[in-house]
Design a protein around this motif. Structure first.
Motif, PDB file in Angstrom:
ATOM      1  N   TYR A  30       6.871   4.060  -6.158  1.00  0.00           N
ATOM      2  CA  TYR A  30       6.678   2.637  -6.438  1.00  0.00           C
ATOM      3  C   TYR A  30       8.024   1.956  -6.666  1.00  0.00           C
ATOM      4  O   TYR A  30       8.773   2.337  -7.561  1.00  0.00           O
ATOM      5  CB  TYR A  30       5.782   2.465  -7.666  1.00  0.00           C
ATOM      6  N   ALA A  73      -2.000  -2.659  -8.525  1.00  0.00           N
ATOM      7  CA  ALA A  73      -3.062  -1.929  -7.828  1.00  0.00           C
ATOM      8  C   ALA A  73      -4.391  -2.681  -7.922  1.00  0.00           C
ATOM      9  O   ALA A  73      -5.108  -2.819  -6.921  1.00  0.00           O
ATOM     10  CB  ALA A  73      -3.199  -0.526  -8.393  1.00  0.00           C
ATOM     11  N   GLY A  74      -4.716  -3.189  -9.096  1.00  0.00           N
ATOM     12  CA  GLY A  74      -5.956  -3.940  -9.265  1.00  0.00           C
ATOM     13  C   GLY A  74      -5.949  -5.240  -8.474  1.00  0.00           C
ATOM     14  O   GLY A  74      -6.929  -5.574  -7.786  1.00  0.00           O
ATOM     15  N   ALA A  98       1.066 -10.441 -10.662  1.00  0.00           N
ATOM     16  CA  ALA A  98       1.059  -9.053 -11.118  1.00  0.00           C
ATOM     17  C   ALA A  98       2.344  -8.340 -10.699  1.00  0.00           C
ATOM     18  O   ALA A  98       2.937  -7.593 -11.479  1.00  0.00           O
ATOM     19  CB  ALA A  98      -0.163  -8.318 -10.572  1.00  0.00           C
ATOM     20  N   LYS A 100       0.833  -1.208   0.000  1.00  0.00           N
ATOM     21  CA  LYS A 100       0.000   0.000   0.000  1.00  0.00           C
ATOM     22  C   LYS A 100       0.865   1.255   0.000  1.00  0.00           C
ATOM     23  O   LYS A 100       0.593   2.203  -0.748  1.00  0.00           O
ATOM     24  CB  LYS A 100      -0.925  -0.008   1.216  1.00  0.00           C
ATOM     25  N   LEU A 107       2.183   1.817  -3.430  1.00  0.00           N
ATOM     26  CA  LEU A 107       1.158   2.284  -4.362  1.00  0.00           C
ATOM     27  C   LEU A 107       0.786   3.744  -4.104  1.00  0.00           C
ATOM     28  O   LEU A 107       0.370   4.449  -5.023  1.00  0.00           O
ATOM     29  CB  LEU A 107      -0.086   1.395  -4.277  1.00  0.00           C
ATOM     30  N   GLU A 108       0.945   4.188  -2.873  1.00  0.00           N
ATOM     31  CA  GLU A 108       0.612   5.569  -2.520  1.00  0.00           C
ATOM     32  C   GLU A 108       1.800   6.514  -2.606  1.00  0.00           C
ATOM     33  O   GLU A 108       1.628   7.726  -2.512  1.00  0.00           O
ATOM     34  CB  GLU A 108       0.027   5.613  -1.110  1.00  0.00           C
ATOM     35  N   ASP A 114       4.281  -4.124 -13.238  1.00  0.00           N
ATOM     36  CA  ASP A 114       3.252  -3.182 -13.675  1.00  0.00           C
ATOM     37  C   ASP A 114       2.468  -2.646 -12.471  1.00  0.00           C
ATOM     38  O   ASP A 114       1.713  -3.391 -11.838  1.00  0.00           O
ATOM     39  CB  ASP A 114       2.313  -3.869 -14.668  1.00  0.00           C
ATOM     40  N   GLU A 115       2.642  -1.380 -12.185  1.00  0.00           N
ATOM     41  CA  GLU A 115       2.012  -0.776 -11.011  1.00  0.00           C
ATOM     42  C   GLU A 115       0.481  -0.826 -11.083  1.00  0.00           C
ATOM     43  O   GLU A 115      -0.177  -1.106 -10.084  1.00  0.00           O
ATOM     44  CB  GLU A 115       2.484   0.667 -10.850  1.00  0.00           C
ATOM     45  N   GLN A 116      -0.090  -0.571 -12.247  1.00  0.00           N
ATOM     46  CA  GLN A 116      -1.549  -0.596 -12.383  1.00  0.00           C
ATOM     47  C   GLN A 116      -2.091  -2.013 -12.169  1.00  0.00           C
ATOM     48  O   GLN A 116      -3.125  -2.199 -11.535  1.00  0.00           O
ATOM     49  CB  GLN A 116      -1.980  -0.066 -13.757  1.00  0.00           C
ATOM     50  N   GLY A 117      -1.387  -3.000 -12.699  1.00  0.00           N
ATOM     51  CA  GLY A 117      -1.799  -4.392 -12.491  1.00  0.00           C
ATOM     52  C   GLY A 117      -1.735  -4.774 -11.025  1.00  0.00           C
ATOM     53  O   GLY A 117      -2.616  -5.466 -10.516  1.00  0.00           O
TER      54      GLY A 117
END
Length: 154
Positions: free
Chosen positions: A57, A134-135, A124, A50, A53-54, A129-132
């Motif tokens: 990265y 995050a999901g 992931a 977390k 991600l915040e 991949d940060e977006q992957g």
């Protein structure tokens, strides 16, 4: 690649079987303490992801944390919910609700989903991949919440 997958699967199976045998040799008090330690370690690693991600990265830090979560999820923690672990024992407190032990079919499904989501997060994270991430991280959080909401006392 097939050999790597097969050896990984064999290793996870051996780890799960060893976990069941080890858990059976632990007292109910030790089972509670051990599962709490596992969940605390997973929580610490969730907080690391977390924070990444915040903030800034760091894919290697996220990968290490995701792999730790997946390893614990796949370790056979269910074996640590043996007879007598449904209530406090001396100074060892548990927040598991009695309903947990009365609905093992549903609990098993929740646990399998949690393991799948932990594995998906590790996969992931391996891509960087940060977006992957995050999901997958959000989905793992929902899998955690599914059990906490229903079977964990405040």
């Amino acid at each position: 690649m097939k050999r790597l997958i097969a050896s990984t699967a064999a290793g996870l199976l051996a780890l799960s079987l060893a976990s069941v045998v080890l858990a059976a040799s632990l007292s109910p008090e030790e089972q509670i303490k051990t599962r709490q330690a596992g969940y605390a370690f997973m929580g610490w690693n969730m907080k690391k992801i977390k924070a990444n991600l915040e903030g800034d990265y760091n894919p290697e830090q996220v990968k290490a944390a995701a792999n730790a979560i997946a390893a614990i999820a796949n370790s056979g923690m269910g074996a640590l919910y043996g007879p007598g672990t449904d209530k406090d024992i001396g100074s060892v407190k548990t927040r598991v609700k009695p309903e947990f032990f009365q609905n093992m079919g549903e609990v098993g499904q929740i646990a399998r989903n949690f393991i799948a989501k932990a594995d998906a997060l590790a996969a992931a994270a391996a891509t960087g991949d940060e977006q992957g991430v995050a999901g997958a991280f959000a989905e793992l959080g929902e899998a955690c919440k599914a059990c906490h909401t229903k079977y964990r006392a405040d």
